[in-house]
Structures are given as C-alpha cells and as structure tokens.
Design a protein around this motif. Structure first.
Motif, mmCIF file in Angstrom:
data_model
loop_
_atom_site.group_PDB
_atom_site.id
_atom_site.type_symbol
_atom_site.label_atom_id
_atom_site.label_comp_id
_atom_site.label_asym_id
_atom_site.label_seq_id
_atom_site.Cartn_x
_atom_site.Cartn_y
_atom_site.Cartn_z
ATOM 1 N N UNK A 1 15.894 -13.084 -29.125
ATOM 2 C CA UNK A 1 15.556 -13.007 -30.548
ATOM 3 C C UNK A 1 15.671 -14.391 -31.183
ATOM 4 N N UNK A 2 16.676 -15.141 -30.783
ATOM 5 C CA UNK A 2 16.888 -16.478 -31.350
ATOM 6 C C UNK A 2 15.895 -17.508 -30.807
ATOM 7 N N UNK A 3 15.677 -17.500 -29.498
ATOM 8 C CA UNK A 3 14.891 -18.561 -28.853
ATOM 9 C C UNK A 3 13.420 -18.214 -28.682
ATOM 10 N N UNK A 4 13.090 -16.925 -28.755
ATOM 11 C CA UNK A 4 11.717 -16.513 -28.492
ATOM 12 C C UNK A 4 11.483 -16.369 -26.996
ATOM 13 N N UNK A 5 10.232 -16.229 -26.633
ATOM 14 C CA UNK A 5 9.861 -16.008 -25.234
ATOM 15 C C UNK A 5 10.471 -17.092 -24.347
ATOM 16 N N UNK A 6 11.076 -16.651 -23.243
ATOM 17 C CA UNK A 6 11.787 -17.565 -22.354
ATOM 18 C C UNK A 6 11.578 -17.172 -20.902
ATOM 19 N N UNK A 7 11.640 -18.169 -20.042
ATOM 20 C CA UNK A 7 11.615 -17.905 -18.610
ATOM 21 C C UNK A 7 12.978 -17.355 -18.174
ATOM 22 N N UNK A 8 12.984 -16.498 -17.181
ATOM 23 C CA UNK A 8 14.265 -15.994 -16.675
ATOM 24 C C UNK A 8 15.211 -17.121 -16.245
ATOM 25 N N UNK A 9 14.668 -18.174 -15.659
ATOM 26 C CA UNK A 9 15.508 -19.294 -15.219
ATOM 27 C C UNK A 9 16.161 -20.003 -16.407
ATOM 28 N N UNK A 10 15.457 -20.079 -17.535
ATOM 29 C CA UNK A 10 16.032 -20.687 -18.739
ATOM 30 C C UNK A 10 17.196 -19.845 -19.258
ATOM 31 N N UNK A 11 17.017 -18.533 -19.216
ATOM 32 C CA UNK A 11 18.074 -17.637 -19.673
ATOM 33 C C UNK A 11 19.292 -17.721 -18.753
ATOM 34 N N UNK A 12 19.057 -17.767 -17.455
ATOM 35 C CA UNK A 12 20.165 -17.886 -16.506
ATOM 36 C C UNK A 12 20.931 -19.190 -16.757
ATOM 37 N N UNK A 13 20.213 -20.267 -16.973
ATOM 38 C CA UNK A 13 20.864 -21.554 -17.236
ATOM 39 C C UNK A 13 21.649 -21.508 -18.547
ATOM 40 N N UNK A 14 21.083 -20.898 -19.562
ATOM 41 C CA UNK A 14 21.755 -20.811 -20.861
ATOM 42 C C UNK A 14 23.096 -20.096 -20.739
ATOM 43 N N UNK A 15 23.124 -19.009 -19.958
ATOM 44 C CA UNK A 15 24.346 -18.212 -19.816
ATOM 45 C C UNK A 15 25.217 -18.659 -18.641
ATOM 46 N N UNK A 16 24.777 -19.691 -17.929
ATOM 47 C CA UNK A 16 25.537 -20.208 -16.785
ATOM 48 C C UNK A 16 25.791 -19.111 -15.744
ATOM 49 N N UNK A 17 24.719 -18.405 -15.420
ATOM 50 C CA UNK A 17 24.795 -17.365 -14.388
ATOM 51 C C UNK A 17 23.665 -17.593 -13.391
ATOM 52 N N UNK B 1 7.414 -8.561 -20.226
ATOM 53 C CA UNK B 1 7.080 -9.729 -19.415
ATOM 54 C C UNK B 1 5.612 -10.071 -19.670
ATOM 55 N N UNK B 2 5.323 -11.382 -19.778
ATOM 56 C CA UNK B 2 3.937 -11.829 -19.901
ATOM 57 C C UNK B 2 3.778 -13.136 -19.149
ATOM 58 N N UNK B 3 2.540 -13.440 -18.714
ATOM 59 C CA UNK B 3 2.329 -14.697 -17.982
ATOM 60 C C UNK B 3 2.677 -15.908 -18.848
ATOM 61 N N UNK B 4 3.207 -16.917 -18.207
ATOM 62 C CA UNK B 4 3.509 -18.182 -18.884
ATOM 63 C C UNK B 4 2.203 -18.964 -18.976
ATOM 64 N N UNK B 5 1.715 -19.259 -20.184
ATOM 65 C CA UNK B 5 0.444 -19.970 -20.313
ATOM 66 C C UNK B 5 0.480 -21.385 -19.731
ATOM 67 N N UNK B 6 1.669 -21.953 -19.557
ATOM 68 C CA UNK B 6 1.794 -23.306 -19.016
ATOM 69 C C UNK B 6 1.897 -23.323 -17.499
ATOM 70 N N UNK B 7 2.187 -22.162 -16.899
ATOM 71 C CA UNK B 7 2.352 -22.100 -15.443
ATOM 72 C C UNK B 7 1.981 -20.692 -15.000
ATOM 73 N N UNK B 8 0.819 -20.553 -14.420
ATOM 74 C CA UNK B 8 0.309 -19.242 -14.029
ATOM 75 C C UNK B 8 1.168 -18.509 -13.019
#
Length: 142
Positions: free
Chosen positions: A46-62, A82-89
C-alpha cells in the motif's frame, strides 16, 4: 547504565509486546487466520505500490522463498494480484487488489480509532511531546 535508560528499556519491551499483539489483531481483521507478517506485506504494498517479490524480500530482510510463500497466500486470498513487469518481461510485480486495499484501509481506520480512543484524554502538548520524542527515538535507531 542510568535508571532512566533501564526504565525506557522496560517500557519499550511492554510497547513492543503490545505492538505485536496489535499487529496480530490487525492481520486477523483483514482476514481470519492472516498472520502479522502477511499484514506487513499488505501495508508495504500500500505504501510503495507495485513491487517485485525480490524487493519485498529485501525490504523485510527475509529470503525470497519465505517472501514467495507469504505473497502466494495473499494472492490466493485475493488481496494481492500479480502482473507482468513492464521493464522486464521475465519478472512480475505484485500489487494490492481493490479488495486488499479496502481491507488494509479498514484495518488502519480501526487502529487510528483505537489510538484516538486511548489518547483522547491526553493534552495536546503531551501528544506533541510524545510524537516528537518517538520521532527522535526512531531516527536514532533507523
């Protein structure tokens, strides 16, 4: 160690325990059986908007696998999509669904109401002092 620092440490322990209990209540309020860690993912999205799972894992240090399991649960409940990342298919982004956003907003409103109810008898100067000191404390440990 000064007596005041010892008292602060003890009071923070109480605050953290109550915070964990509140996180559990908030998670349950979003969906029965939801764990606080899941709720944290919803709030972050909700705070950051659409995010990659890897970004979320890094944010929470898991680990990515742990994040993946939690996110899959939220997706199954219809709270995250889940939706495709427009910057990386090859990659995908996760974002709150309208239902997920509505439930997070409702949980936060309940939390704000609880704080308002518990602190409504405090004088404004005391509330301002607490807010200022908490911000200073968080900056020290941030």
């Amino acid at each position: 160690m000064s007596k005041a620092i010892e008292e602060i440490e003890q009071e923070l322990g109480v605050l953290f325990r109550r915070g964990r209990a509140l996180s559990h209540e908030l998670a349950e309020g979003v969906h029965p059986g939801l764990e606080p860690g899941h709720y944290a993912f919803l709030v972050r999205l909700e705070e950051a908007g659409a995010s990659r799972p890897s970004e979320l894992a890094a944010y929470f240090h898991i680990g990515k696998a742990t994040a993946g399991r939690q996110l899959t649960c939220l997706e199954t409940l219809g709270l995250v999509a889940r939706r495709p990342d427009p910057e990386d298919g090859r990659a995908h982004l996760l974002e709150l669904t309208p239902e997920g956003l509505a439930r997070v907003d409702a949980a936060r409103a309940r939390r704000r109401d609880t704080f308002h109810d518990r602190l409504s008898t405090w004088q404004e100067r005391d509330l301002a002092a607490l807010a200022r000191l908490l911000a200073r404390f968080n900056a020290e440990f941030g």
